[in-house]
Design a protein around this motif. Structure first.
Motif, mmCIF file in Angstrom:
data_model
loop_
_atom_site.group_PDB
_atom_site.id
_atom_site.type_symbol
_atom_site.label_atom_id
_atom_site.label_comp_id
_atom_site.label_asym_id
_atom_site.label_seq_id
_atom_site.Cartn_x
_atom_site.Cartn_y
_atom_site.Cartn_z
ATOM 1 N N LYS A 42 -16.461 -6.421 -3.179
ATOM 2 C CA LYS A 42 -15.023 -6.669 -3.008
ATOM 3 C C LYS A 42 -14.620 -6.524 -1.536
ATOM 4 N N LEU A 43 -13.821 -7.468 -1.064
ATOM 5 C CA LEU A 43 -13.179 -7.419 0.254
ATOM 6 C C LEU A 43 -11.692 -7.678 0.061
ATOM 7 N N SER A 44 -10.841 -6.785 0.586
ATOM 8 C CA SER A 44 -9.402 -6.954 0.373
ATOM 9 C C SER A 44 -8.622 -6.371 1.539
ATOM 10 N N ILE A 45 -7.406 -6.889 1.729
ATOM 11 C CA ILE A 45 -6.482 -6.351 2.730
ATOM 12 C C ILE A 45 -5.120 -6.150 2.072
ATOM 13 N N GLY A 46 -4.540 -4.966 2.267
ATOM 14 C CA GLY A 46 -3.215 -4.657 1.737
ATOM 15 C C GLY A 46 -2.263 -4.307 2.861
ATOM 16 N N THR A 47 -1.002 -4.664 2.710
ATOM 17 C CA THR A 47 -0.001 -4.354 3.729
ATOM 18 C C THR A 47 1.258 -3.787 3.090
ATOM 19 N N VAL A 48 2.034 -3.081 3.918
ATOM 20 C CA VAL A 48 3.315 -2.528 3.486
ATOM 21 C C VAL A 48 4.218 -2.418 4.709
ATOM 22 N N VAL A 49 5.527 -2.579 4.514
ATOM 23 C CA VAL A 49 6.486 -2.326 5.577
ATOM 24 C C VAL A 49 6.453 -0.838 5.917
ATOM 25 N N ALA A 50 6.431 -0.520 7.202
ATOM 26 C CA ALA A 50 6.350 0.872 7.643
ATOM 27 C C ALA A 50 7.745 1.494 7.624
ATOM 28 N N ASP A 51 8.183 1.898 6.437
ATOM 29 C CA ASP A 51 9.530 2.473 6.319
ATOM 30 C C ASP A 51 9.510 3.881 5.725
ATOM 31 N N MET A 52 8.295 4.487 5.619
ATOM 32 C CA MET A 52 8.188 5.870 5.172
ATOM 33 C C MET A 52 7.514 6.651 6.303
ATOM 34 N N ASP A 53 6.746 7.698 5.991
ATOM 35 C CA ASP A 53 5.964 8.320 7.055
ATOM 36 C C ASP A 53 4.582 7.696 7.082
ATOM 37 N N GLU A 54 3.822 8.000 8.139
ATOM 38 C CA GLU A 54 2.554 7.317 8.359
ATOM 39 C C GLU A 54 1.568 7.558 7.216
ATOM 40 N N GLY A 55 1.553 8.797 6.687
ATOM 41 C CA GLY A 55 0.643 9.092 5.603
ATOM 42 C C GLY A 55 0.951 8.312 4.345
ATOM 43 N N LEU A 56 2.243 8.247 3.975
ATOM 44 C CA LEU A 56 2.630 7.534 2.758
ATOM 45 C C LEU A 56 2.418 6.027 2.906
ATOM 46 N N ASP A 57 2.756 5.481 4.083
ATOM 47 C CA ASP A 57 2.521 4.053 4.315
ATOM 48 C C ASP A 57 1.031 3.732 4.190
ATOM 49 N N GLY A 58 0.180 4.640 4.701
ATOM 50 C CA GLY A 58 -1.261 4.423 4.596
ATOM 51 C C GLY A 58 -1.746 4.455 3.158
ATOM 52 N N ILE A 59 -1.186 5.378 2.352
ATOM 53 C CA ILE A 59 -1.560 5.461 0.939
ATOM 54 C C ILE A 59 -1.215 4.173 0.211
ATOM 55 N N VAL A 60 -0.010 3.671 0.430
ATOM 56 C CA VAL A 60 0.433 2.466 -0.284
ATOM 57 C C VAL A 60 -0.383 1.250 0.145
ATOM 58 N N SER A 61 -0.674 1.122 1.451
ATOM 59 C CA SER A 61 -1.450 -0.039 1.898
ATOM 60 C C SER A 61 -2.870 0.009 1.349
ATOM 61 N N TYR A 62 -3.467 1.203 1.271
ATOM 62 C CA TYR A 62 -4.805 1.336 0.680
ATOM 63 C C TYR A 62 -4.764 0.985 -0.801
ATOM 64 N N ASP A 63 -3.745 1.488 -1.497
ATOM 65 C CA ASP A 63 -3.595 1.187 -2.918
ATOM 66 C C ASP A 63 -3.448 -0.315 -3.142
ATOM 67 N N ARG A 64 -2.718 -0.977 -2.270
ATOM 68 C CA ARG A 64 -2.543 -2.420 -2.407
ATOM 69 C C ARG A 64 -3.853 -3.162 -2.141
ATOM 70 N N ALA A 65 -4.660 -2.651 -1.219
ATOM 71 C CA ALA A 65 -5.968 -3.267 -0.993
ATOM 72 C C ALA A 65 -6.838 -3.154 -2.246
ATOM 73 N N GLU A 66 -6.783 -2.017 -2.940
ATOM 74 C CA GLU A 66 -7.544 -1.870 -4.182
ATOM 75 C C GLU A 66 -7.069 -2.852 -5.252
ATOM 76 N N CYS A 67 -5.772 -3.187 -5.228
ATOM 77 C CA CYS A 67 -5.196 -4.064 -6.257
ATOM 78 C C CYS A 67 -5.350 -5.538 -5.937
ATOM 79 N N GLU A 68 -5.594 -5.879 -4.677
ATOM 80 C CA GLU A 68 -5.742 -7.286 -4.291
ATOM 81 C C GLU A 68 -7.074 -7.843 -4.783
ATOM 82 N N ASP A 69 -7.099 -9.158 -5.015
ATOM 83 C CA ASP A 69 -8.333 -9.849 -5.378
ATOM 84 C C ASP A 69 -8.927 -9.219 -6.639
#
Length: 297
Positions: A42-69
């Protein structure tokens, strides 16, 4: 290159069935039903608008990468070193072989010499990425995704960025197929970074260097690889967004529902991917999203 049948794979697959009726299980999850495991890619990229703190934004973008493809969301990902060994088989290659591979439709990206001078074809990873997508399903079209909350061992690497200026994040994944599968392991190489960290580099150059690293590892280990599959993805992340690029290979066991009626699990080593889908009567999925498909924020 003609496919070389792997008689060992049938026994591996017969011993790689998990306890959950419709979900893949992580390798070594109890109760253990056999010694084998299946590796998917699996290869995936996830993104999120940076509107929380850096740790939470990183968690959501990683989670989205797991959900992509190919969908591997809601798992506890455990990191392992990067081999698919004698008791492992590769989904889309050893079993449910992708039709494009079975029909000889995939051509090498390049050819490089290994340590003994034998030329090694460097093949596109796309068929194996598509095969994992059609095993696990997608976020919106679930098939045999890992059991929610499962402990899933994965060869993996990721890069998360919150760029000050527009930056490209990328991930790459390769698997080298060992010539002697009965005594040596296939090798995974995962890589991920961004142009802010490493500077701009064409993906073709990155892939070539990964292939060279595999051949050097083969020389150091005294292992001959007969072919290498390699692929990469990249996405430009603007300032104000966080991006996560993920390269991973989950090690799983298959659910009983993934075995066609009247078949043994090992029979999948004699099937193409489309034959497997047809025998299970699976609804066709939308084509594999080889290019990035963004979530709505």
């Amino acid at each position: 290159m003609a496919h070389i049948p792997d008689l060992r794979a049938r026994d591996v697959v017969n011993n790689a069935i998990g306890p959950f009726p419709k979900n893949c299980a992580g390798y070594m999850n109890p109760p253990v039903g056999g010694y084998g495991y299946i590796a998917a890619l699996k290869l995936s990229i996830g993104t999120v608008v940076a509107d929380m703190d850096e740790g939470l934004d990183g968690i959501v973008s990683y989670d989205r990468a797991e959900c992509e493809d190919a969908y591997i969301g809601q798992i506890n990902m455990l990191t392992a070193s990067s081999f698919c060994g004698v008791n492992g088989a590769v989904w889309g290659y050893d079993l449910a072989r992708h039709d494009d591979l079975a029909n000889g439709l995939i051509q090498p990206k390049m050819v490089l010499p290994r340590h003994d001078g034998v030329p090694v074809p460097i093949m596109p990873l796309d068929p194996l990425l598509d095969a994992a997508y059609r095993l696990f399903g997608s976020r919106d079209e679930r098939r045999f995704s890992p059991l929610p909350g499962a402990m899933v061992v994965c060869a993996n690497k990721s890069q998360t960025i919150n760029p000050k200026v527009e930056t490209t994040v990328w991930c790459a994944l390769a698997i080298a197929i060992a010539e002697d599968r009965s005594s040596t392991a296939n090798l995974f190489i995962e890589d991920a970074s961004d142009t802010e960290t490493t500077g701009p580099a064409p993906l073709e150059e990155i892939e070539r260097n990964i292939a060279l690293s595999i051949l050097r590892c083969g020389r150091d280990q005294g292992v001959a690889y007969r072919e290498i599959f390699i692929g990469s993805k990249a996405l430009t992340i603007p300032h104000g967004h966080v991006g996560c690029a993920l390269a991973c290979a989950p090690y799983v066991t298959l659910p009983p529902a993934a075995i066609p009626p009247g078949c043994e699990p090992g029979d999948l080593t004699e099937m193409t991917l489309s034959m497997w889908e047809n025998q299970l009567g699976l609804t066709p999925m939308r084509p594999y999203p080889g290019v990035y498909r963004a979530f709505s924020d």
